[in-house]
Design an enzyme around this catalytic site. Structure first.
Site, PDB file in Angstrom:
ATOM      1  N   LYS A  80     -18.750   3.009 -19.135  1.00 60.75           N
ATOM      2  CA  LYS A  80     -18.277   1.752 -18.540  1.00 60.75           C
ATOM      3  C   LYS A  80     -19.508   0.977 -18.100  1.00 60.75           C
ATOM      4  CE  LYS A  80     -14.340  -0.255 -17.074  1.00 60.75           C
ATOM      5  NZ  LYS A  80     -13.003  -0.250 -17.677  1.00 60.75           N
ATOM      6  N   GLY A 181      -0.915  -8.027  -8.568  1.00 60.40           N
ATOM      7  CA  GLY A 181      -1.877  -8.628  -9.494  1.00 60.40           C
ATOM      8  C   GLY A 181      -1.216  -9.081 -10.773  1.00 60.40           C
ATOM      9  N   VAL A 182      -1.126 -10.419 -10.934  1.00 60.35           N
ATOM     10  CA  VAL A 182      -0.513 -10.942 -12.162  1.00 60.35           C
ATOM     11  C   VAL A 182      -1.593 -11.619 -13.021  1.00 60.35           C
ATOM     12  CG1 VAL A 182       1.903 -11.106 -11.505  1.00 60.35           C
ATOM     13  CG2 VAL A 182       0.344 -12.912 -10.772  1.00 60.35           C
TER      14      VAL A 182
HETATM   15  P1  NAD Z   1      -7.417  -9.500 -14.257  1.00 61.88           P
HETATM   16  O1  NAD Z   1      -8.661  -9.808 -13.518  1.00 61.88           O
HETATM   17  O2  NAD Z   1      -6.993 -10.380 -15.351  1.00 61.88           O
HETATM   18  O3  NAD Z   1      -6.194  -9.397 -13.224  1.00 61.88           O
HETATM   19  C1  NAD Z   1      -6.282  -8.794 -11.979  1.00 61.88           C
HETATM   20  C2  NAD Z   1      -5.458  -9.659 -11.029  1.00 61.88           C
HETATM   21  O4  NAD Z   1      -5.386  -9.000  -9.772  1.00 61.88           O
HETATM   22  C3  NAD Z   1      -6.076 -11.041 -10.787  1.00 61.88           C
HETATM   23  O5  NAD Z   1      -5.097 -12.039 -10.962  1.00 61.88           O
HETATM   24  C4  NAD Z   1      -6.570 -10.957  -9.348  1.00 61.88           C
HETATM   25  O6  NAD Z   1      -6.549 -12.205  -8.683  1.00 61.88           O
HETATM   26  C5  NAD Z   1      -5.547 -10.003  -8.760  1.00 61.88           C
HETATM   27  N1  NAD Z   1      -5.975  -9.337  -7.526  1.00 61.88           N
HETATM   28  C6  NAD Z   1      -7.205  -8.886  -7.166  1.00 61.88           C
HETATM   29  N2  NAD Z   1      -7.145  -8.341  -5.945  1.00 61.88           N
HETATM   30  C7  NAD Z   1      -5.850  -8.442  -5.529  1.00 61.88           C
HETATM   31  C8  NAD Z   1      -5.167  -8.034  -4.364  1.00 61.88           C
HETATM   32  N3  NAD Z   1      -5.779  -7.417  -3.360  1.00 61.88           N
HETATM   33  N4  NAD Z   1      -3.837  -8.295  -4.265  1.00 61.88           N
HETATM   34  C9  NAD Z   1      -3.179  -8.916  -5.273  1.00 61.88           C
HETATM   35  N5  NAD Z   1      -3.797  -9.327  -6.420  1.00 61.88           N
HETATM   36  C10 NAD Z   1      -5.100  -9.076  -6.534  1.00 61.88           C
HETATM   37  O7  NAD Z   1      -7.569  -7.980 -14.762  1.00 61.88           O
HETATM   38  P2  NAD Z   1      -6.680  -7.240 -15.844  1.00 61.88           P
HETATM   39  O8  NAD Z   1      -7.393  -7.235 -17.128  1.00 61.88           O
HETATM   40  O9  NAD Z   1      -5.287  -7.719 -15.754  1.00 61.88           O
HETATM   41  O10 NAD Z   1      -6.761  -5.730 -15.295  1.00 61.88           O
HETATM   42  C11 NAD Z   1      -6.001  -5.327 -14.162  1.00 61.88           C
HETATM   43  C12 NAD Z   1      -6.300  -3.868 -13.853  1.00 61.88           C
HETATM   44  O11 NAD Z   1      -5.934  -3.060 -14.958  1.00 61.88           O
HETATM   45  C13 NAD Z   1      -7.765  -3.551 -13.577  1.00 61.88           C
HETATM   46  O12 NAD Z   1      -7.869  -2.520 -12.631  1.00 61.88           O
HETATM   47  C14 NAD Z   1      -8.271  -3.065 -14.923  1.00 61.88           C
HETATM   48  O13 NAD Z   1      -9.402  -2.222 -14.798  1.00 61.88           O
HETATM   49  C15 NAD Z   1      -7.075  -2.309 -15.398  1.00 61.88           C
HETATM   50  N6  NAD Z   1      -7.012  -2.176 -16.844  1.00 61.88           N
HETATM   51  C16 NAD Z   1      -7.042  -3.284 -17.617  1.00 61.88           C
HETATM   52  C17 NAD Z   1      -6.975  -3.149 -19.001  1.00 61.88           C
HETATM   53  C18 NAD Z   1      -6.947  -4.356 -19.915  1.00 61.88           C
HETATM   54  O14 NAD Z   1      -6.602  -4.210 -21.097  1.00 61.88           O
HETATM   55  N7  NAD Z   1      -7.247  -5.538 -19.423  1.00 61.88           N
HETATM   56  C19 NAD Z   1      -6.913  -1.874 -19.580  1.00 61.88           C
HETATM   57  C20 NAD Z   1      -6.858  -0.754 -18.748  1.00 61.88           C
HETATM   58  C21 NAD Z   1      -6.927  -0.924 -17.383  1.00 61.88           C
END
Ligand code: NAD
Length: 355
Positions: A80, A181-182
């Protein structure tokens, strides 16, 4: 800053500190294991409270990728990277090209892709400096592109499996799900849950992301501080890690915790805390593997149909873990960790020669 006795240091193969004064890039690339193949895992761009926090994140996330890739049956080890966001290092094409040069310098030991704070567009700039990158724009039926919809699909199928196991229901009709988190994954997950008849309660610290969700779907919005403790059937953490802690777990009302965020447990004991409260926890790296499955099929070549078929196996894996946890009276996170470690330990072992 001590590294070898850092609490999150777990036999990592290597840790690389990257600096590029011209662009302001500061990044850390953590390679946890290459036992199963090149270390693969996304690049997170985040404003960390300190360099130490960034190192901790890179160490934890890279180990999580080893486990995730192993359980998903991918020919990938775990790695990572984190880019330290700051006002001195704006998000520019040059910054991502500089990051790409650092990835190229590792000669294929690490394969990157987008994670929180990075996009498909950013990976295109990385790709100008290295071919060791996935999550690039795709064409036609090829696997590839933004992995988030595929992560959301796996999480959705995993929620169905957890609801079946814990609540004995074959449908999500009327099931109340709180999504923390959306963003990329959370919004796609909300779409799938809505189609399946679930009732959605959401929170986000980003007003624009919240507006997108509110404009498109019938969601009830709650404050970010409340979402973990809402009276729902399923809690789906889809923001950042460390949300399941000794402080938060006693207040959770959901009977299932199943979401996309990496490192949801603040430590191993939190899995037992959830189990003690009879809350079924879907281990994060098992349920959220859809994105890396997409990344793997893009990197090694494959179709989006193949990706969907592989993601369709996530519920089976979860059910196996749930059943084993129930039989052995152990928390689900420990069952998943044991499974992952045994797959990695078996890698490279010469099969016994038949007599
Ligand atoms: P992203 O940044 O697009 O979305 C995360 C959302 O969470 C954002 O809208 C942010 O404003 C919100 N957020 C942050 N802190 C918050 C809080 N305290 N309360 C409420 N909302 C909050 O990220 P993503 O790509 O959607 O990924 C989300 C999670 O899933 C991460 O932990 C990421 O590591 C994990 N993940 C993502 C993927 C992927 O394909 N994108 C794959 C595996 C795991």
């Amino acid at each position: 800053m001590p590294v070898f006795d850092h609490p999150e240091f777990d036999q990592h193969e290597s840790l690389h500190f990257v600096q590029d004064p011209a662009t302001g890039l500061k990044a850390i690339i953590a390679i946890h294991s290459t036992a199963l193949g090149p270390a693969a895992g996304g690049c997170r761009r985040w404003k960390y409270a300190s360099d130490r926090h960034a190192v901790t994140d890179a160490l934890r996330l890279s180990r999580g990728m080893t486990y995730k890739n192993a359980v998903a049956g991918l020919e990938f080890g775990g790695g990572k990277s984190v880019i330290l966001a700051s006002d001195d290092a704006p998000k520019t094409p040059e910054l991502f090209r500089a990051f790409g040069r650092a990835v190229e310098g590792l000669g294929g030991k690490y394969i990157t892709a987008e994670d929180v704070g990075c996009s498909v567009e950013d990976m295109r700039y990385v790709n100008e400096a290295t071919s060791y990158v996935s999550g690039l724009p795709k064409s036609g039926d090829e696997a590839g592109g933004d992995p988030s919809p595929m992560t959301a699909l796996g999480v959705f199928l995993g929620i169905e499996a957890a609801v079946r196991f814990r609540l004995g229901k074959d449908s999500l009709e009327g099931i109340r799900v709180a999504v923390q988190g959306v963003g990329h994954v959370g919004l796609n997950l909300c779409r799938l849950l809505h189609e399946a008849g679930a009732r959605l309660i959401v929170a986000d610290v980003n007003r624009d992301h919240l507006k997108l969700a509110k404009d498109e779907l019938p969601v009830t919005v709650v404050a970010p501080a409340e979402v973990l403790f809402t009276d729902v059937d399923v809690l789906a953490p889809c923001a950042l890690g460390n949300v399941l802690t000794s402080q938060t777990i006693p207040e959770i009302k959901a009977t299932v915790v199943a979401g996309a965020a990496n490192n949801q447990l603040s430590n191993e004991q939190d899995g037992a805390r959830l189990a003690d409260r009879d809350i079924l926890y879907a281990p994060d790296y098992v349920i959220n593997a859809g994105g890396i499955i997409n990344v793997a099929r893009e990197y090694y070549g494959g179709s989006s149909e193949e990706v969907r078929t592989e993601i369709g196996r996530i519920p089976e894996r979860l059910e196996q873990i749930f059943k084993e946890a129930e039989t052995s009276k152990q928390p689900t996170n420990l069952i998943a960790d044991e499974l992952a470690r045994s797959i990695v330990a078996d890698a490279g072992k010469v099969p016994p020669v038949a007599a």
